[in-house]
Design a protein around this motif. Structure first.
Motif, PDB file in Angstrom:
ATOM      1  N   LEU A  25      37.780  51.557  45.858  1.00  0.00           N
ATOM      2  CA  LEU A  25      38.072  50.872  47.245  1.00  0.00           C
ATOM      3  C   LEU A  25      38.272  49.631  47.002  1.00  0.00           C
ATOM      4  CD1 LEU A  25      35.744  52.991  49.687  1.00  0.00           C
ATOM      5  CD2 LEU A  25      38.083  53.030  49.523  1.00  0.00           C
ATOM      6  N   MET A  26      37.516  48.848  46.149  1.00  0.00           N
ATOM      7  CA  MET A  26      37.571  47.272  46.066  1.00  0.00           C
ATOM      8  C   MET A  26      38.755  46.994  45.425  1.00  0.00           C
ATOM      9  SD  MET A  26      33.823  45.671  45.202  1.00  0.00           S
ATOM     10  CE  MET A  26      33.411  46.802  43.954  1.00  0.00           C
ATOM     11  N   GLN A  27      39.399  47.689  44.342  1.00  0.00           N
ATOM     12  CA  GLN A  27      40.383  47.733  43.535  1.00  0.00           C
ATOM     13  C   GLN A  27      41.821  47.910  44.380  1.00  0.00           C
ATOM     14  OE1 GLN A  27      39.915  50.474  40.324  1.00  0.00           O
ATOM     15  NE2 GLN A  27      40.642  49.022  39.011  1.00  0.00           N
ATOM     16  N   ASN A  28      41.542  48.802  45.547  1.00  0.00           N
ATOM     17  CA  ASN A  28      42.729  49.072  46.551  1.00  0.00           C
ATOM     18  C   ASN A  28      42.730  48.109  47.782  1.00  0.00           C
ATOM     19  OD1 ASN A  28      44.082  51.003  44.908  1.00  0.00           O
ATOM     20  ND2 ASN A  28      42.274  52.226  45.541  1.00  0.00           N
ATOM     21  N   GLY A  29      41.690  46.979  47.797  1.00  0.00           N
ATOM     22  CA  GLY A  29      41.715  46.064  48.809  1.00  0.00           C
ATOM     23  C   GLY A  29      41.137  46.707  50.061  1.00  0.00           C
ATOM     24  N   LYS A  30      40.367  47.883  50.051  1.00  0.00           N
ATOM     25  CA  LYS A  30      39.890  48.725  51.245  1.00  0.00           C
ATOM     26  C   LYS A  30      38.336  48.035  51.453  1.00  0.00           C
ATOM     27  CE  LYS A  30      43.221  52.198  51.180  1.00  0.00           C
ATOM     28  NZ  LYS A  30      43.538  53.773  51.132  1.00  0.00           N
ATOM     29  N   ARG A  31      37.783  47.352  50.644  1.00  0.00           N
ATOM     30  CA  ARG A  31      36.359  46.733  50.789  1.00  0.00           C
ATOM     31  C   ARG A  31      36.311  45.662  49.931  1.00  0.00           C
ATOM     32  NH1 ARG A  31      36.013  50.351  53.744  1.00  0.00           N
ATOM     33  NH2 ARG A  31      34.954  52.026  54.067  1.00  0.00           N
ATOM     34  N   GLN A  32      35.621  44.871  50.475  1.00  0.00           N
ATOM     35  CA  GLN A  32      35.127  43.488  49.916  1.00  0.00           C
ATOM     36  C   GLN A  32      33.778  43.444  49.068  1.00  0.00           C
ATOM     37  OE1 GLN A  32      36.993  40.861  49.457  1.00  0.00           O
ATOM     38  NE2 GLN A  32      38.714  42.100  50.053  1.00  0.00           N
ATOM     39  N   LEU A  52      38.870  36.664  40.612  1.00  0.00           N
ATOM     40  CA  LEU A  52      38.511  37.795  40.845  1.00  0.00           C
ATOM     41  C   LEU A  52      39.082  38.053  42.287  1.00  0.00           C
ATOM     42  CD1 LEU A  52      36.487  40.223  40.534  1.00  0.00           C
ATOM     43  CD2 LEU A  52      34.933  38.785  41.926  1.00  0.00           C
ATOM     44  N   PHE A  53      39.330  37.442  43.219  1.00  0.00           N
ATOM     45  CA  PHE A  53      39.852  37.585  44.541  1.00  0.00           C
ATOM     46  C   PHE A  53      41.267  37.733  44.451  1.00  0.00           C
ATOM     47  CE2 PHE A  53      35.513  37.083  45.731  1.00  0.00           C
ATOM     48  CZ  PHE A  53      35.143  38.262  46.304  1.00  0.00           C
ATOM     49  N   GLU A  54      42.000  37.191  43.594  1.00  0.00           N
ATOM     50  CA  GLU A  54      43.408  37.190  43.487  1.00  0.00           C
ATOM     51  C   GLU A  54      43.632  38.496  43.094  1.00  0.00           C
ATOM     52  OE1 GLU A  54      46.406  35.598  40.035  1.00  0.00           O
ATOM     53  OE2 GLU A  54      45.930  34.237  41.524  1.00  0.00           O
ATOM     54  N   GLU A  55      42.934  39.048  42.221  1.00  0.00           N
ATOM     55  CA  GLU A  55      43.022  40.595  41.690  1.00  0.00           C
ATOM     56  C   GLU A  55      42.867  41.559  42.722  1.00  0.00           C
ATOM     57  OE1 GLU A  55      43.869  43.672  38.876  1.00  0.00           O
ATOM     58  OE2 GLU A  55      44.322  41.399  38.769  1.00  0.00           O
ATOM     59  N   VAL A  56      41.467  41.416  43.436  1.00  0.00           N
ATOM     60  CA  VAL A  56      41.224  42.258  44.415  1.00  0.00           C
ATOM     61  C   VAL A  56      42.271  42.461  45.604  1.00  0.00           C
ATOM     62  CG1 VAL A  56      39.404  42.758  46.151  1.00  0.00           C
ATOM     63  CG2 VAL A  56      39.058  42.185  44.063  1.00  0.00           C
ATOM     64  N   GLN A  57      42.737  41.272  45.828  1.00  0.00           N
ATOM     65  CA  GLN A  57      43.843  41.072  47.031  1.00  0.00           C
ATOM     66  C   GLN A  57      45.161  41.265  46.578  1.00  0.00           C
ATOM     67  OE1 GLN A  57      42.963  37.383  48.841  1.00  0.00           O
ATOM     68  NE2 GLN A  57      40.997  38.187  49.800  1.00  0.00           N
ATOM     69  N   GLY A  58      45.427  41.166  45.312  1.00  0.00           N
ATOM     70  CA  GLY A  58      46.797  41.118  44.724  1.00  0.00           C
ATOM     71  C   GLY A  58      47.334  42.407  44.718  1.00  0.00           C
TER      72      GLY A  58
END
Length: 58
Positions: A25-32, A52-58
């Motif tokens: 879910l984090m990888q897909n940007g659905k959870r932080q 880290l957050f560029e990868e999570v949101q990107g």
């Protein structure tokens, strides 16, 4: 990013102490991640907050 660092979703989740579905879910940007979990992730992935957050949101 996980595969580049040699982790599968399952092995990364085990290192973090969370469920593999949460990592997905984090990888897909659905959870932080929580602040504490984000710090663990940065340590395991050898990256900083922005990376880290560029990868999570990107």
């Amino acid at each position: 990013m996980l595969a580049h660092e040699g982790y599968s979703c399952i092995s990364f989740a085990e290192k973090l102490g969370c469920h593999k579905s949460y990592v997905s879910l984090m990888q897909n940007g659905k959870r932080q991640p929580s602040h504490q979990l984000a710090r663990k992730m940065m340590k395991l992935l050898d990256c900083n907050w922005d990376e880290l957050f560029e990868e999570v949101q990107g």
